[in-house]
Design an enzyme around this catalytic site. Structure first.
Site, PDB file in Angstrom:
ATOM      1  N   GLY A 120       0.818  -1.208   0.000  1.00  0.00           N
ATOM      2  CA  GLY A 120       0.000   0.000   0.000  1.00  0.00           C
ATOM      3  C   GLY A 120       0.852   1.259   0.000  1.00  0.00           C
ATOM      4  O   GLY A 120       2.090   1.195   0.039  1.00  0.00           O
ATOM      5  N   ALA A 132      -2.046  -2.848   7.176  1.00  0.00           N
ATOM      6  CA  ALA A 132      -3.014  -3.468   6.262  1.00  0.00           C
ATOM      7  C   ALA A 132      -4.433  -3.186   6.725  1.00  0.00           C
ATOM      8  O   ALA A 132      -4.731  -3.203   7.917  1.00  0.00           O
ATOM      9  CB  ALA A 132      -2.780  -4.980   6.196  1.00  0.00           C
ATOM     10  N   SER A 178      -7.028   6.177  12.592  1.00  0.00           N
ATOM     11  CA  SER A 178      -7.375   7.175  11.575  1.00  0.00           C
ATOM     12  C   SER A 178      -8.198   8.321  12.138  1.00  0.00           C
ATOM     13  O   SER A 178      -9.035   8.135  13.027  1.00  0.00           O
ATOM     14  CB  SER A 178      -8.194   6.477  10.484  1.00  0.00           C
ATOM     15  OG  SER A 178      -8.826   7.414   9.652  1.00  0.00           O
ATOM     16  N   GLU A 188     -10.614   9.421  10.716  1.00  0.00           N
ATOM     17  CA  GLU A 188     -12.019   9.120  10.420  1.00  0.00           C
ATOM     18  C   GLU A 188     -12.766   8.683  11.684  1.00  0.00           C
ATOM     19  O   GLU A 188     -13.988   8.694  11.721  1.00  0.00           O
ATOM     20  CB  GLU A 188     -12.123   8.031   9.352  1.00  0.00           C
ATOM     21  CG  GLU A 188     -11.711   8.480   7.954  1.00  0.00           C
ATOM     22  CD  GLU A 188     -12.662   9.492   7.327  1.00  0.00           C
ATOM     23  OE1 GLU A 188     -13.882   9.329   7.456  1.00  0.00           O
ATOM     24  OE2 GLU A 188     -12.164  10.455   6.724  1.00  0.00           O
ATOM     25  N   TYR A 206     -16.112   2.015   7.895  1.00  0.00           N
ATOM     26  CA  TYR A 206     -14.650   2.094   8.016  1.00  0.00           C
ATOM     27  C   TYR A 206     -14.264   2.770   9.335  1.00  0.00           C
ATOM     28  O   TYR A 206     -13.423   2.271  10.090  1.00  0.00           O
ATOM     29  CB  TYR A 206     -14.067   2.872   6.825  1.00  0.00           C
ATOM     30  CG  TYR A 206     -12.604   3.256   6.987  1.00  0.00           C
ATOM     31  CD1 TYR A 206     -11.594   2.326   6.742  1.00  0.00           C
ATOM     32  CD2 TYR A 206     -12.232   4.542   7.394  1.00  0.00           C
ATOM     33  CE1 TYR A 206     -10.253   2.670   6.887  1.00  0.00           C
ATOM     34  CE2 TYR A 206     -10.891   4.892   7.542  1.00  0.00           C
ATOM     35  CZ  TYR A 206      -9.911   3.952   7.291  1.00  0.00           C
ATOM     36  OH  TYR A 206      -8.587   4.294   7.450  1.00  0.00           O
ATOM     37  N   LYS A 257     -12.223   1.204  12.535  1.00  0.00           N
ATOM     38  CA  LYS A 257     -10.982   1.799  13.050  1.00  0.00           C
ATOM     39  C   LYS A 257     -11.081   2.109  14.550  1.00  0.00           C
ATOM     40  O   LYS A 257     -10.089   2.025  15.274  1.00  0.00           O
ATOM     41  CB  LYS A 257     -10.623   3.069  12.263  1.00  0.00           C
ATOM     42  CG  LYS A 257      -9.992   2.784  10.902  1.00  0.00           C
ATOM     43  CD  LYS A 257      -8.567   2.254  11.043  1.00  0.00           C
ATOM     44  CE  LYS A 257      -7.940   1.937   9.695  1.00  0.00           C
ATOM     45  NZ  LYS A 257      -6.641   1.247   9.798  1.00  0.00           N
ATOM     46  N   ARG A 262      -0.504   7.363  -3.756  1.00  0.00           N
ATOM     47  CA  ARG A 262      -1.859   7.231  -3.216  1.00  0.00           C
ATOM     48  C   ARG A 262      -2.733   6.489  -4.214  1.00  0.00           C
ATOM     49  O   ARG A 262      -2.604   6.678  -5.437  1.00  0.00           O
ATOM     50  CB  ARG A 262      -2.404   8.647  -2.973  1.00  0.00           C
ATOM     51  CG  ARG A 262      -3.754   8.704  -2.301  1.00  0.00           C
ATOM     52  CD  ARG A 262      -3.762   8.117  -0.919  1.00  0.00           C
ATOM     53  NE  ARG A 262      -4.624   8.861  -0.002  1.00  0.00           N
ATOM     54  CZ  ARG A 262      -5.257   8.299   1.023  1.00  0.00           C
ATOM     55  NH1 ARG A 262      -5.123   7.009   1.272  1.00  0.00           N
ATOM     56  NH2 ARG A 262      -5.986   9.050   1.826  1.00  0.00           N
TER      57      ARG A 262
END
Ligand code: NDP
Ligand code: GDP
Length: 321
Positions: free
Chosen positions: A11, A79, A123, A125, A147, A151, A182
């Site tokens: 990634g 990951a 994150s 988020e 998501y 997290k 990205r």
């Protein structure tokens, strides 16, 4: 020589972190998933310098075996299913990778290498519908997507394993960070790649979602340094990593298209397909703790970052063949 295990090495962050750790003299072991065709684009330049080993966050035995074979000193769990819109389409899978996968990693470490140091990729988020501005390590979470929810689980299980088992486990609450590596579906890269395509006459239009959303965008190369710094501390702690400066998607469009001498208004249309069931309106982080305790400061500013990405995409798309 220390050994670092990176999950998610293929990634964006995994590849930048591998570059960074190789420079520091680490033996780098990267965990990759088995696929019928390999996609090592982001690590081609270092493929002969790292050790790649197959494993999957869904498979406990594979994680235990990797810990046994390589005995890592540091473990960076990067990951995840990391794209917010995909998390509404595949909420259970996102929970398996992004939430329960963290527990599987922590259990493997606890059973095989309990003295190792663990980094969890948390994150911004998690702050979602933000409770205060700017957000720091004590700001309550209010995730706005499957998501974000996953997290939050990953974050708290890391804290709980630290407090329950005495593991050296840190959670880095990183705000959005970008680079020419990205993924193409994230908004910065979508815009820099899309603007370059328009400049080269390969496209005319770029359909977009919410142009008023604001993010605190930094450079991935700066942020992987913060991950490493967290694992070099005497005590495991959690840190917010951010620039402290928000920009809107509209500003992103202005900078990217402007850099190519284009006006984004001639090419961009809002398309319902890219509007999310729930969005995060504004994120802006307060990284005072990282600055004071880790000595971490970001080196690449927003405009420089976006221009770097546009230049990269223009060169990439302009290449013959
Ligand atoms: P990417 O989406 O670029 O990379 C995700 C990586 O995870 C890929 O290597 C992918 O492998 C791997 N992966 C996914 N599922 C599994 C699985 N089941 N088993 C093993 N490997 C798997 O993400 P980034 O590099 O941008 O982000 C790194 C981490 O940081 C992620 O956890 C992300 O959620 C988090 N994060 C990122 C931020 C950002 O702005 N970039 C901000 C805050 C947190 P494959 O190549 O096979 O798909
Ligand atoms: P996120 O913060 O992890 O969701 O990162 P993204 O780069 O995917 O999205 C950042 C913000 O850009 C979100 O608020 C999106 O709603 C907004 N956005 C607006 N248009 C788009 C688009 O076309 N694609 C993506 N990915 N995001 C968009």
């Amino acid at each position: 020589m220390k050994t670092a295990l990176i999950t998610g090495i293929t990634g964006q962050d995994g590849s930048h972190l591998a570059d960074f750790l190789l420079e520091k003299g680490y033996q780098v072991v990267g965990m990759v998933r088995r696929t019928s065709t390999v996609n090592f684009d982001r690590i081609t330049h270092i493929q002969d310098k790292v050790t790649l080993t197959q494993g999957d966050l869904l498979d406990q035995v594979s994680l235990v075996d990797i810990m046994k074979e390589y005995q890592p000193d540091e473990i960076y769990n990067l990951a995840a299913q990391s794209f917010v819109p995909a998390s509404w389409k595949q909420p259970v899978l996102t929970g398996e990778f992004t939430a329960l996968g963290v527990t599987r990693m922590l259990d493997a470490m606890r059973m095989v290498v309990p003295e190792a140091r663990f980094y969890q990729a948390s994150s911004s988020e998690m702050f979602g519908k933000v409770r205060e501005v700017p957000q720091n390590e004590r700001t309550p979470f209010y995730p706005r997507s499957p998501y974000g929810v996953a997290k939050v689980y990953g974050h708290w299980i890391t804290v709980n394993y630290r407090e329950s088992y005495g593991l050296f486990a840190c959670s880095g609450i990183l705000f959005n960070h970008e680079s020419p590596r990205r993924g193409l579906e994230f908004v910065t890269r979508k815009v820099t790649h899309g603007a370059a395509r328009i400049k080269l006459g390969m496209a005319q239009e770029l359909p977009m979602g919410n142009l008023e959303a604001q993010r605190d965008w930094g450079f991935a190369g700066d942020y992987v340094r913060a991950m490493w710094l967290m694992l070099q501390q005497d005590e495991p702690e959690d840190f917010v990593v951010a620039t402290g400066i928000p920009h809107s998607v509209r500003e992103l469009l202005e900078v990217a298209f402007g850099h190519l001498g284009l006006n984004y208004r001639d090419h961009v249309e809002v398309d319902e397909r890219f509007i999310r069931p729930a969005d995060v309106d504004q994120l802006v982080g307060d990284a005072t703790k990282a600055r004071d305790s880790l000595g971490w400061v970001p080196e690449v500013a927003f405009e420089e970052l976006i221009k770097m990405m546009v230049d990269h995409d223009l060169a990439l798309l302009g290449k013959p063949g």
